[in-house]
Every structure is written in structure tokens, then in C-alpha cells.
Design a protein around this motif. Structure first.
Motif, PDB file in Angstrom:
ATOM      1  N   HIS A  57       0.982  -1.107   0.143  1.00  0.00           N
ATOM      2  CA  HIS A  57       0.133   0.187   0.040  1.00  0.00           C
ATOM      3  C   HIS A  57       0.951   1.282  -0.131  1.00  0.00           C
ATOM      4  O   HIS A  57       0.731   2.236  -0.866  1.00  0.00           O
ATOM      5  CB  HIS A  57      -0.844   0.036   1.114  1.00  0.00           C
ATOM      6  CG  HIS A  57      -1.959   0.985   1.277  1.00  0.00           C
ATOM      7  ND1 HIS A  57      -2.959   1.018   2.063  1.00  0.00           N
ATOM      8  CD2 HIS A  57      -2.282   2.109   0.570  1.00  0.00           C
ATOM      9  CE1 HIS A  57      -3.695   2.028   1.891  1.00  0.00           C
ATOM     10  NE2 HIS A  57      -3.474   2.619   0.975  1.00  0.00           N
ATOM     11  N   GLU A  61       1.280   4.339  -2.751  1.00  0.00           N
ATOM     12  CA  GLU A  61       0.998   5.853  -2.676  1.00  0.00           C
ATOM     13  C   GLU A  61       2.193   6.411  -3.214  1.00  0.00           C
ATOM     14  O   GLU A  61       2.330   7.651  -4.045  1.00  0.00           O
ATOM     15  CB  GLU A  61       1.085   6.098  -1.213  1.00  0.00           C
ATOM     16  CG  GLU A  61      -0.109   5.460  -0.328  1.00  0.00           C
ATOM     17  CD  GLU A  61      -1.404   6.188  -0.563  1.00  0.00           C
ATOM     18  OE1 GLU A  61      -1.514   6.806  -1.289  1.00  0.00           O
ATOM     19  OE2 GLU A  61      -2.402   5.384  -0.122  1.00  0.00           O
ATOM     20  N   GLN A 152     -10.477   0.911   1.465  1.00  0.00           N
ATOM     21  CA  GLN A 152      -9.823   1.258   2.619  1.00  0.00           C
ATOM     22  C   GLN A 152     -10.841   1.583   3.877  1.00  0.00           C
ATOM     23  O   GLN A 152     -10.466   1.646   4.882  1.00  0.00           O
ATOM     24  CB  GLN A 152      -8.996   2.790   2.504  1.00  0.00           C
ATOM     25  CG  GLN A 152      -7.962   2.626   1.738  1.00  0.00           C
ATOM     26  CD  GLN A 152      -7.060   3.473   1.329  1.00  0.00           C
ATOM     27  OE1 GLN A 152      -6.173   3.207   0.536  1.00  0.00           O
ATOM     28  NE2 GLN A 152      -7.457   4.712   1.712  1.00  0.00           N
TER      29      GLN A 152
HETATM   30 FE   LIG Z   1      -4.341   4.729  -0.677  1.00  0.00          FE
END
Ligand SMILES: [Fe+2]
Ligand SMILES: [Fe+2]
Ligand SMILES: [Fe+2]
Lengths: 328, 252
Positions: A57, A61, A152
Motif C-alpha cells: 500500500h 502511494e 480502505q
Molecule cells: Fe491509498
């Protein structure tokens, strides 16, 4: 959230030192919705699953800054430039909190970065597609951040405390990004014919890769059952994908652009949209490194890292000199 | 030139400085040596975009013809931009970009301080906001200059070369032309000679701490403040303005 690669990578063999009692006690805590903290006992496979998921993750980003950064210098107004820059800065911040959350599990940021740079670690396949027009910036905010939020929000209740808390903050910002992306699309769709065509073209190119963000079908998803039992995952890939399609198709209708799927239709009985089959071969290829931009994204990261080597070395040398001076 | 025209021209120079520096800084996104620097660079560039927007809007109001911030940014040609040459120079490596930032902000900080006291209320308010941001940037850049200068042998030589190369662009900051003179006279504007002394003192202090040496007195390049730019500048504008220019009637 860009953790789809989870289901492809890794192979968690439990080490022999974990007793059935320990595992049962751990599961009991998870079932009782207690948060697991960094210092608590946890099964090795739980720890490794989380490291893999959180670091993927984080990498997503960081790599995600590139396709959007591609339009920073060309943003069509100062306001849009500022909004996009703030967004890209947020993504860097998300990377930073997520690396910190993963570090609580006993892996260093240097190690995670090294795994990204060597190509060992995965990141979301979505960022291996190019941003070709300004409308792509709208489409990414609307679809990619939109899909990220779907994924999320349940992670805010993840059993691992540091990850759950990082997600609360990240989710707030992702929902801003989603709205800003939709606003770009809306402005284009209400603009000139050329602008609307640009918006349609972006939807055509980003729709299917966005659906792939949820990962393989449930029938193919190897790690899902264990992740669900550990309450790392709360909903299956297909459930989340369906939710995304239901919400997003209506938004596309509002924009007046067409979702590029001939099989798309509303099923009044289930209350859901049915949609066509994803090109899973494309997904497999892109995850395996054969997407339009995989090489470019990784090379840019490697280049920046290598170019920065002398700067990090200088900072380190200065810090040791300062420490020596303080000790003297 | 009337007092109004002086004020507009002066405001646009400040706005152009902020925008062009921001544009160079955002080229560095996703290319910084570490993640913490990504956050700092983006944050500082955002401050500059914010300042540019306030300054262009102020210029637009003073002008009274309804020109928007975006018309100033995207619809003017090279020769109409009045930023310092220093700020449009290509980024180079981390040390080059850092030195550019450091040398400009060591000046800009004192300029803003003086602008707070000027008689135009709009500019004074913008300067009061901006100075808080720039103080923070300046501390950050000074710390990095010291780290690079007093870091490794390699980093010292490299950043010394950055300093030597950038130096020729610093004279322009202090060379007052008719607009500077008129702005000082009519609006209690900055005294560039006084700022030069403060700048020299501050730069010398950090350069010494960084175990670097101040470049020798030398020939200085100028022209940006009068709209005569370097060859790099046309490319910067072409990239920045391309969408607005391609779709002149569109709203974004
Ligand atoms: Fe994200
Ligand atoms: Fe993010
Ligand atoms: Fe985002």
C-alpha cells in the motif's frame, strides 16, 4: 488502497513455535474486535501478511505520485495546479504513515524501499497506466481514489491497530481527492465538445483498470479467507467491486459519459448492476511487470533514489560529525 | 509611469517570481532524495502558488480590467514575465536547486519584511502572510546547505560548485531599475541597498557554518526584471501554458 497484489505474492509457512493455545487466544481477541498492537503476540503469518499488505500500500502511494505528477507542470489553472500538488503531497504523506505503520511490525523502511527498487515488492497495477490528458487527472481522482476509498473504509476497522489508525487519516484525504477528481470530470463534461470527448476518453481507458484494483475474483483469491478470519479484510474483492460499480455507474450517468461496457445493465431484482468480464490476462500481465508504464515507473524511482545517494550520505556524515562534536 | 502603473508592475514582478519558482519546484516532485523532502518541496511549492495567486489577483484588481490570475499566468508571453533569472534556471541536482532556493529566500525574506511596511495595504497584507512561510523555508534550506557543505568531501565540492554557478544571478536581486526606485519613493518600498547588506550578512553566516566559501565578486547577469530571459524560459512557459493556449475559450 492498492493491495491487490496481496493475493499473488508470498507463501506464509507458519513457524513451528506457535502453539495451538497461542493461536486460539489470538483468534479470540480478534473475534472480540480487540485491536492488536505492535507489542502484542501475533502469529508470524499474520505479521508477514500485514507487512506485505501495508508495504504494498505504501509503495502504491509513492509510485502513484508519478502519473499524477505528470500533469503538475501542465495543470490548466493555478487553482487546479494547487489542488493537484496538494493531492500529490497527501500521497507522499500516506506513503510515510504507511511505512511507519509497517515498521511497527519489525521491518525497516530502508528494507521496504530496497524491495520496491529491486522489483521484488509489488504496488498497485493501476499506476502502470499512463496519464495522457488532463482528463486522466480527473478520472484518477474519481475512479482510482474512489476505488481506494471502497477498499480502505473497511481497513479503518482492521484488527491491527497501527494500520487501522493510519487508514482513518488516509481515508479522509482520499475522499477529498475523489471529490476533486469528480469536480474535474464535471467541469470537463459541462465544457466544450473537445473537453467532453477528453473526459469520455479518460473513462474509456481507466474504467477496466479501476475494476482490477479490487484484485482477482473471490474464487481465485487465495489469501482472502485467512485475511477475513483475522479481520484484516472485511469484505471480499467481488463484494467491494460490486459496490464500486453500483456507485460509479450512476455518477457516470450524472456526468453524461458512457461506461465502456456493453454488458452493463441494472438488475432490478438484486438492485445491482451486472457488468462484463474483466480481462484477467491484462491484469496478470500488468501485475507481472508487463503494463504500459511498469518499467518507466520503477526506473524513475530508482533514478531518484540513486541521484539522491550523495545527499543522504552527506546528511548522515553531517549527523555523525555533530554527534562526535557533542560528545567531545 | 504613473504611481498606479508602478504598483501594478511591481506586484507582477513579485507574482512572477513566486509562480516561476513554484513551477521549477514542482518539476522535482517524485524526484527528491527522500520522502521527507518530497513533503517539504511540495509544501513550499504550494506556498508559492498561493502567493502567486494572491499577487496576480491583487494586480488584476489594481488594473481594473478584469484580468484573472490565470490570464496573467497562462496568457502572457515570455517578454511580459518579469521574474528574476535565478528562479527560471533549470533545477540541476539537489544541491543546485537548494542553492537557488537558499539565495533567493535569504533575499526574499528581507524584501517581504520591508514590504509589510509599504503603503499599499494589499501588498502589505500578502507580505505579512508570505513571510511566515518563507521564514520556515529559509530555515529548512539553510540546514540543508550546512549538511551538504559540512557533509562529505564530495558533497562539499558539489554544493560549492552550485554556489559558484548560481552567484552570477544574485546581482539582479539588488539592481534597482526605474520601477524599484519609483516603488520605493511612492509607496515606501524596500531599499535594495540596505537589503543587499542584510542578505550578504545572512548568506555569509550560513555559508561559513557550512564550511563553504563565498564566491568572489564577479560579473552579474540580469534582464529577467525587464523581460529578457534565458533560453530555458520559453520551454518552461510552453509546458506550463499549453492547455490554456490550446483551448483558449475553455473553463477548467
Ligand atoms: Fe491509498
Ligand atoms: Fe493516498
Ligand atoms: Fe489519493
Amino acid at each position: 488502497m492498492y493491495t491487490q497484489g496481496l493475493d499473488q505474492a508470498g507463501n506464509d509457512k507458519q513457524s513451528g513455535v506457535e502453539t495451538a493455545e497461542q493461536l486460539a487466544a489470538f483468534q479470540k481477541r480478534v473475534d472480540a474486535e480487540e485491536k492488536i498492537e505492535a507489542k502484542d503476540w501475533m502469529p508470524e503469518a499474520y505479521r508477514r501478511t500485514l507487512i506485505r499488505q501495508i508495504s504494498q500500500h505504501a509503495h502504491s502511494e509513492i509510485i502513484g505520485m508519478q502519473p499524477e505528477g505528470n500533469w503538475l507542470t501542465r495543470a490548466p489553472s493555478l487553482k487546479r495546479k494547487a489542488i493537484l500538488l496538494a493531492k500529490v503531497q497527501d500521497e507522499a504523506g500516506h506513503g510515510l504513515y504507511l511505512y511507519s505503520a509497517a515498521e511497527t511490525l519489525g521491518v525497516s523502511r530502508d528494507q521496504m524501499v530496497a524491495d520496491l527498487l529491486s522489483g521484488k515488492a509489488k504496488y498497485s497495477s493501476i499506476f502502470n497506466y499512463p496519464t495522457l490528458t488532463w482528463a486522466d487527472i480527473g478520472a484518477i481522482g474519481w475512479l482510482v481514489d474512489g476505488a481506494a476509498i471502497m477498499n480502505q473504509i473497511p481497513l479503518c476497522r482492521c484488527s491491527y491497530g497501527p494500520y487501522a489508525r493510519a487508514m482513518v487519516r488516509v481515508c479522509k484525504e482520499e475522499s477529498f481527492h475523489q471529490r476533486q477528481g469528480f469536480d474535474i470530470m464535471l467541469t470537463l463534461c459541462r465544457g466544450t465538445a473537445a473537453q467532453k470527448a477528453m473526459a469520455q476518453d479518460a473513462l474509456n481507458r481507466w474504467w477496466w483498470p479501476s475494476l482490477m484494483m479490487f484484485g482477482p475474483n473471490d474464487t481465485e483469491s487465495k489469501h482472502s479467507a485467512q485475511s477475513m478470519a483475522w479481520k484484516i479484510k472485511r469484505f471480499s474483492n467481488d463484494e467491494l467491486r460490486q459496490k464500486f460499480v453500483d456507485v460509479t455507474v450512476q455518477q457516470a450517468e450524472f456526468l453524461g459519459i458512457r461506461v465502456p461496457d456493453d454488458e452493463l445493465s441494472f438488475d432490478p431484482e438484486s438492485g445491482h448492476y451486472t457488468f462484463g468480464e474483466i480481462d484477467w490476462q491484462e491484469f496478470i500481465d500488468v501485475v507481472a511487470g508487463n503494463g504500459p508504464c511498469n518499467k518507466q515507473r520503477l526506473e524513475k524511482r530508482q533514478y531518484a533514489h540513486n541521484e539522491g545517494e550523495w545527499v543522504r550520505a552527506a546528511a548522515q556524515a553531517y549527523a555523525s560529525k555533530q554527534a562526535a562534536r557533542a560528545a567531545a | 509611469m504613473s504611481a498606479d502603473q508602478t504598483l501594478i508592475a511591481y506586484t507582477l514582478r513579485l507574482a512572477d517570481n513566486a509562480l516561476i519558482l513554484a513551477q521549477r519546484m514542482i518539476e522535482l516532485v517524485a524526484a527528491e532524495p527522500e520522502l521527507e523532502e518530497e513533503l517539504a518541496n511540495a509544501n513550499f511549492a504550494l506556498d508559492y502558488i498561493g502567493q502567486a495567486r494572491m499577487l496576480y489577483s491583487h494586480a488584476g484588481e489594481l488594473e481594473g480590467n478584469g484580468r484573472s490570475e490565470d490570464e496573467f499566468a497562462f496568457m502572457r508571453d515570455e517578454h511580459e514575465f518579469r521574474n528574476l533569472l535565478l528562479l527560471e534556471q533549470p533545477n540541476g541536482h539537489f544541491g543546485d536547486a537548494l542553492v537557488r532556493q537558499f539565495l533567493f529566500e535569504a533575499f526574499y525574506l528581507h524584501l517581504l519584511e520591508a514590504l509589510i511596511a509599504c503603503s499599499d495595504q494589499g501588498l502589505s497584507e500578502i507580505a505579512a502572510r508570505a513571510i511566515k512561510e518563507v521564514k520556515y523555508h529559509n530555515r529548512h534550506s539553510a540546514q540543508w546547505l550546512v549538511r551538504l557543505g559540512d557533509g562529505t568531501e564530495f558533497s562539499r565540492e558539489r554544493v560549492q560548485a552550485s554556489l559558484d554557478n548560481a552567484w552570477r544571478y544574485t546581482g539582479e536581486m539588488f539592481t534597482g531599475d526605474d520601477i524599484d526606485v519609483a516603488f520605493q519613493r511612492d509607496f515606501d518600498g524596500p531599499n535594495l541597498n540596505a537589503i543587499r547588506d542584510l542578505w550578504k550578512r545572512d548568506v555569509e553566516r550560513t555559508v561559513t557554518e557550512a564550511t563553504l566559501r563565498l564566491p568572489d565578486e564577479q560579473w552579474m547577469v540580469s534582464g529577467g526584471k525587464q523581460g529578457q530571459h534565458s533560453e530555458h524560459f520559453g520551454f518552461l512557459l510552453a509546458e506550463m501554458q499549453y492547455l490554456q493556449r490550446s483551448f483558449p475559450s475553455a473553463t477548467w
